[in-house]
Design a protein around this motif. Structure first.
Motif, PDB file in Angstrom:
ATOM      1  N   VAL A 138       1.895  -2.616  -7.023  1.00 54.82           N
ATOM      2  CA  VAL A 138       1.471  -3.859  -5.580  1.00 54.82           C
ATOM      3  C   VAL A 138       1.244  -3.550  -4.489  1.00 54.82           C
ATOM      4  CG1 VAL A 138       3.485  -5.984  -4.943  1.00 54.82           C
ATOM      5  CG2 VAL A 138       3.390  -5.340  -7.615  1.00 54.82           C
ATOM      6  N   SER A 139       2.287  -2.222  -4.515  1.00 55.76           N
ATOM      7  CA  SER A 139       1.982  -1.588  -2.296  1.00 55.76           C
ATOM      8  C   SER A 139       0.460  -1.285  -2.759  1.00 55.76           C
ATOM      9  CB  SER A 139       2.118  -0.197  -2.732  1.00 55.76           C
ATOM     10  OG  SER A 139       3.957  -0.116  -2.772  1.00 55.76           O
ATOM     11  N   GLY A 140      -0.095  -0.575  -4.106  1.00 55.34           N
ATOM     12  CA  GLY A 140      -1.657  -0.586  -4.109  1.00 55.34           C
ATOM     13  C   GLY A 140      -3.183  -1.869  -3.955  1.00 55.34           C
ATOM     14  N   ALA A 141      -2.373  -3.178  -4.077  1.00 53.56           N
ATOM     15  CA  ALA A 141      -2.638  -4.363  -4.331  1.00 53.56           C
ATOM     16  C   ALA A 141      -2.854  -5.220  -2.614  1.00 53.56           C
ATOM     17  CB  ALA A 141      -2.304  -4.702  -4.865  1.00 53.56           C
ATOM     18  N   VAL A 142      -1.686  -4.476  -2.357  1.00 47.68           N
ATOM     19  CA  VAL A 142      -1.394  -5.737  -1.409  1.00 47.68           C
ATOM     20  C   VAL A 142      -1.751  -4.388   0.277  1.00 47.68           C
ATOM     21  CG1 VAL A 142       0.590  -6.609   0.835  1.00 47.68           C
ATOM     22  CG2 VAL A 142       0.754  -6.653  -2.052  1.00 47.68           C
ATOM     23  N   LEU A 143      -1.754  -3.031   0.207  1.00 45.99           N
ATOM     24  CA  LEU A 143      -2.096  -2.435   1.220  1.00 45.99           C
ATOM     25  C   LEU A 143      -3.787  -2.023   1.573  1.00 45.99           C
ATOM     26  CD1 LEU A 143       0.839   0.121   1.631  1.00 45.99           C
ATOM     27  CD2 LEU A 143       0.815  -2.091   2.836  1.00 45.99           C
ATOM     28  N   ALA A 144      -3.930  -1.963   0.333  1.00 38.96           N
ATOM     29  CA  ALA A 144      -5.404  -1.265  -0.150  1.00 38.96           C
ATOM     30  C   ALA A 144      -6.482  -2.437  -0.705  1.00 38.96           C
ATOM     31  CB  ALA A 144      -5.396   0.400  -0.335  1.00 38.96           C
ATOM     32  N   GLY A 145      -5.719  -3.370  -0.777  1.00 37.91           N
ATOM     33  CA  GLY A 145      -6.494  -4.426  -2.093  1.00 37.91           C
ATOM     34  C   GLY A 145      -8.460  -4.846  -1.680  1.00 37.91           C
ATOM     35  N   GLY A 146      -8.179  -5.089  -0.305  1.00 33.96           N
ATOM     36  CA  GLY A 146      -9.216  -5.106   0.821  1.00 33.96           C
ATOM     37  C   GLY A 146      -9.390  -6.388   1.122  1.00 33.96           C
TER      38      GLY A 146
END
Length: 579
Positions: free
Chosen positions: A144-152
């Protein structure tokens, strides 16, 4: 006789307690240690984790509370998202299709969690590094952190990728129907594959859904047909079915064969020699105990005084061997000199820190160039290299100190623990990278549909509101919990038996191949690469399950046509229902 020795100097002292320390009895192999640690983990689990037979028969089974928690997360996130979307789209006439869009988009995310995320964490669970629930918690944080913080902030709407839609006279709603059908086709195929325990490529599934829906819509509207498909790209995908697993297997075979030769086999040989020395210590102790008992009381007192003086001399920093008076300590010192020459932990202190440092370079590169690329950090190549170098130096030093601190533990336990820690880091990095990149398989088309419903027009790019990534992240984690076990079983133990060392090798090799392929522009699939890497471990151990690879390979081949067929039917149904 051991009762006469001072504290810290008994023949039964734990390994590393002093110059004449003795390793613990009943030394174990790596597999025995893994079993012991898993059993210990079961014993320390709470009542919710132990799953006794009495609780297994209650409503929803032994994991009822977990089911209720993740079921609630899924329902609450879906309701919250729908409430947000109604206000975002702000067109009462589109509420029904908006509800269908939300259902299909979250359903796709749910199945990505059950297949792709389960595939990523399968090696960690299979190796015993993480339990299913621990993997779930790690995935929850990093996915979820990857999706929200660095998902674009922006996702392309796929207008000229595998299918050329750039020149087709598409109505905005027809484009939305294509994306919805693609999501539905990919999601249903992923659900089937997940239930069968087949790890498949979600990227190939969504591409298949787009192909089937776009070609079908083009044929029935007269705006295009099979010529819309970029068949060279389809050939590239077919190439990846062979190229990806082969590259993964080759890299994993090389990495794990080096680990096995220089660390695991060295450790097993050292363990065997240490067991022989341990037996020699026991025989030495028993022989001297028997000799001691044959002495007169006066002789026993004199000999005990000699041993006391020897023990005191051994504790001195300037000790010299010729100061020893008792035969017991003279012979024991000779045995300990043999043990010192073995240097049982040398491989852990030498090779594991270097391996960890090399792995940190690969993982940090994956995060900088893939996982965090959408954050626009503004770092040039030289600065990125400096960051990776600093991370590698810190990791090397940390693992070296960690390995040194493990000297008092048996070699097999130390090996298991070191690789387990390193595997947790690789799994976490994979989860972050997956969340920041591959979740776009669901978010991209989802965001494109929402954008069409909001603007009633086609745009080259579609903004991705945070609400979509959060809702998709919640559905993804729920999918891992509810349906991910079959894929985890396949990846973690079905293809070959995993250990933290082999799991780390497979994950690290897969990450390296993904990065290298991205730089070279090679057509690869991260799912296929990881499966190939696991098979590479099996080849080294001569335990690869090639029979299981037959249905998995077949599933890879039919992923695109299966999702295309469902997408084709889906677009017809959607146009009939929503017009």
């Amino acid at each position: 006789m051991s009762a006469d020795l001072p504290d810290g100097m008994t023949p039964d002292s734990p390994q590393g307690a002093g110059p004449l320390a003795v390793p613990p009895t009943n030394p174990q192999t790596v597999s025995e240690v893994a079993h012991e640690l898993n059993q210990a983990d079961r014993l320390t689990q709470g009542p919710e984790d132990q799953e006794p037979a009495a609780r297994a028969t209650r409503f929803l089974g032994a994991d009822r509370n977990w089911h209720l928690v993740f079921g609630s997360i899924l329902v609450v996130s879906a309701v919250w998202f729908m409430a947000w979307a109604v206000g975002y789209v702000n067109d009462p006439g589109d509420h029904l299709i908006l509800l269908a869009t939300a259902a299909v988009g979250l359903f796709m995310s749910f199945n990505i969690g059950g297949n792709d995320v389960a595939n990523s964490f399968g090696t960690s669970v299979g190796a015993g590094t993480l339990s299913m629930k621990q993997a779930l918690l790690v995935a929850s944080v990093f996915e979820v952190s990857g999706a929200v913080l660095a998902g674009g902030d922006v996702t392309e709407t796929v207008r000229s990728g595998i299918v050329d839609l750039s020149h087709a006279a598409l109505m905005p709603m027809d484009f939305a129907f294509i994306m919805m059908s693609a999501l539905l086709g990919a999601a249903l195929w992923l659900l089937i594959a997940t239930k069968m325990g087949w790890p498949v490529s979600t990227t190939h599934a969504i591409i298949g859904g787009i192909v089937g829906a776009a070609v079908t819509l083009g044929l029935i509207t007269g705006t295009g047909g099979f010529e819309m498909v970029r068949w060279s790209e389809i050939g590239t995908i077919a190439m990846s079915w062979v190229l990806s697993p082969c590259l993964g297997a080759l890299a994993s075979w090389f990495v794990f064969s080096r680990i096995k030769k220089h660390i695991l086999i060295y450790g097993e040989e050292a363990d065997s020699r240490m067991r022989a020395i341990h037996a020699e210590r026991i025989a030495h102790r028993e022989a001297h105990r028997a000799s001691f008992e044959r002495l007169t009381e006066l002789q026993q007192l004199a000999y005990t005084n000699k041993m006391t003086r020897d023990a005191a001399a051994l504790a001195m920093p300037d000790f010299e061997e010729d100061e020893l008076e008792s035969d017991y300590f003279k012979e024991l010192l000779r045995i300990e000199r043999k043990a010192d020459k073995i240097q049982s932990h040398k491989a852990l202190e030498t090779w594991v820190p270097l391996l960890a440092a090399a792995g940190s370079v690969v993982i940090s590169a994956m995060l900088l160039f893939k996982g965090l690329k959408n954050l626009s950090l503004g770092l040039d190549m030289f600065q990125n290299v400096l960051v990776m170098g600093m991370i590698a130096a810190v990791v090397w030093f940390s693992i070296f100190i960690f390995a040194r601190s493990m000297k008092k533990k048996s070699l097999s336990k130390a090996t298991f623990t070191l690789f387990a820690w390193m595997q947790v880091f690789t799994a976490s990095a994979f989860a972050f990278s997956h969340g920041s990149n591959d979740i776009a398989n669901a978010v991209g088309p989802f965001a494109a549909i929402i954008d069409v419903l909001r603007t009633d027009s086609l745009s080259a790019h579609a903004a991705v509101p945070a609400a979509i990534t959060v809702a998709c992240g919640a559905a993804l984690i729920s999918g891992l919990w509810f349906i991910g076990r079959n894929v985890i079983k396949t990846v973690g133990s079905g293809l070959t038996k995993m250990h933290p060392a082999s799991g780390f090798a497979a994950e690290l090799s897969a990450a390296a191949v993904v990065m290298g392929a991205s730089v070279l522009g090679l057509p690869v699939s991260s799912t296929h690469i990881l499966i190939g890497a696991i098979l590479g471990v099996g080849i080294v151990n001569k335990s690869a399950n090639w029979q299981l690879m037959k249905p998995i390979g077949l599933a890879w081949a039919i992923t695109l046509p299966a999702s295309a067929g469902i997408g084709a039917v889906g677009v017809l149904v959607l146009r009939a229902v929503f017009g």
